[in-house]
Scaffold this active site. Structure first.
Site, mmCIF file in Angstrom:
data_model
loop_
_atom_site.group_PDB
_atom_site.id
_atom_site.type_symbol
_atom_site.label_atom_id
_atom_site.label_comp_id
_atom_site.label_asym_id
_atom_site.label_seq_id
_atom_site.Cartn_x
_atom_site.Cartn_y
_atom_site.Cartn_z
ATOM 1 N N LYS A 185 0.868 -1.179 0.000
ATOM 2 C CA LYS A 185 0.000 0.000 0.000
ATOM 3 C C LYS A 185 0.903 1.227 0.000
ATOM 4 O O LYS A 185 1.725 1.399 0.900
ATOM 5 C CB LYS A 185 -0.891 -0.033 1.234
ATOM 6 N N LYS A 231 -2.480 -1.365 -3.590
ATOM 7 C CA LYS A 231 -3.261 -0.135 -3.495
ATOM 8 C C LYS A 231 -2.351 1.084 -3.579
ATOM 9 O O LYS A 231 -1.339 1.088 -2.877
ATOM 10 C CB LYS A 231 -3.995 -0.161 -2.143
HETATM 11 ZN ZN LIG Z 1 -5.197 2.976 8.506
#
Ligand SMILES: [Zn+2]
Length: 327
Positions: free
Chosen positions: A199, A252
């Site tokens: 992420k 992501k």
């Molecule tokens: Zn978070």
């Protein structure tokens, strides 16, 4: 010259593009409802449905209203939802996150009652529940602050346990704390874990922070989320999460990171999800509203592109609107 002309006649790429039927027959990438996961925001309180200004068509729902939405989502053939909770009150440790009667356990039970077949995935993080908006415990010292990794891990394990006890099918740790998957796995030997393995610290999360009411009150998330410039590091993050016991991985955001999706696809034979994030969604809608692009066509193109890059599953705010265009 003659031989060149011959080769050209042998390989006319346009032959298979002549009709919709032919194009469909040779299409390499499919996009179906079964590939999509619907992210939903559920907020404690009595207000049934509140529009999110920065995300046209998206809402914060009450638990009661969420149950209605879930039923509708299941009836459209969408297989799964990803729940984000917004508690009534926040504190420094994010104690609302692991409250067994907290917003997510309430929401999971409500969705399971109204749509038993729908797969319920829960976001496991502290940032929606902490008053400072960070994903872990914050310590201040020598005039600086830092996010405490190891002190955060037991809280994430407690949070995931509360979600699983309420009936969540999959828990999804998203805070990018080292060892989060291992801590949750130790507490929950049987629960599927979808790990947000890579992420990135991205500006494309802007509208989400409005929606989840979770912007950091100081600093940013770059001491725990990944540097957008790194790709090898993403492979190490994924490998480590799988070693710690993750069953599936999430990348992501999606659009500026399709090379990471492709690399992960080629290297890891596990279910792979990509998160088509709020900023990606809102940019497309904003341009569509201005008449600068055809938002419906762009949406299909974006989602197909994420699948073509190698994602098995796409978490997307477009899930409901794209249903009318796909099987
Ligand atoms: Zn978070």
């Amino acid at each position: 010259m003659a031989s060149k002309a011959k080769a050209f006649l042998k390989r006319r790429a346009r032959r298979t593009r002549a009709t919709a039927g032919l194009r469909g027959l040779v299409r390499e990438t499919s996009l179906t409802r079964g590939d999509l996961i619907v992210p939903l925001f559920v907020k404690e309180g009595r207000e049934e449905r509140r529009a999110i200004a920065s995300m046209p068509g998206q809402f914060q729902f009450s638990v009661k209203r969420l149950a209605v939405e879930a039923k509708e989502i299941a009836s459209r053939g969408l297989p799964a939802v990803l729940l984000f909770g917004i508690p009534a009150s926040k504190d420094a440790r994010g104690s609302g996150a692991w409250d067994r009667d907290g917003i997510i356990p309430q929401a999971v039970k409500a969705v399971k009652d109204s749509a038993p077949g729908l797969v319920v995935i829960t976001d496991v993080c502290l940032c929606e529940y902490t008053d400072h908006g960070h994903c872990g415990i914050v310590k201040k010292g020598h005039g600086a602050w830092r996010i405490e990794n190891d002190a955060t891990l037991p809280l994430l394990a407690r949070t995931a346990s509360a979600h699983a006890a309420a009936g969540a099918d999959i828990v999804a740790p998203s805070g990018m704390m080292d060892g989060a998957v291992g801590a949750i796995r130790a507490a929950l030997p049987h629960a599927p874990i979808l790990s947000y393995a890579a992420k990135y610290a991205s500006s494309f999360y802007g509208p989400f922070r409005d929606a989840a009411e979770s912007p950091p009150q100081f600093g940013d998330r770059s001491t725990y989320q990944m540097d957008p410039a790194n790709s090898d590091e993403a492979m190490r993050e994924i490998a480590q999460d799988l070693e710690e016991g993750a069953d599936a991985i999430m990348l992501k955001p999606a659009l500026a990171y399709l090379d990471i999706v492709r690399r992960a696809r080629e290297r890891f034979a596990v279910p792979l999800a990509a998160y088509n994030v709020s900023g990606e969604y809102s940019m497309l809608h904003a341009a569509g509203e201005r008449g600068w692009i055809d938002a419906r066509k762009a949406m299909l193109e974006v989602l197909t592109g994420i699948r073509r890059a190698g994602a098995d599953l796409i978490v997307t705010y477009h899930a409901r609107e794209v249903c009318d265009l796909i099987a």
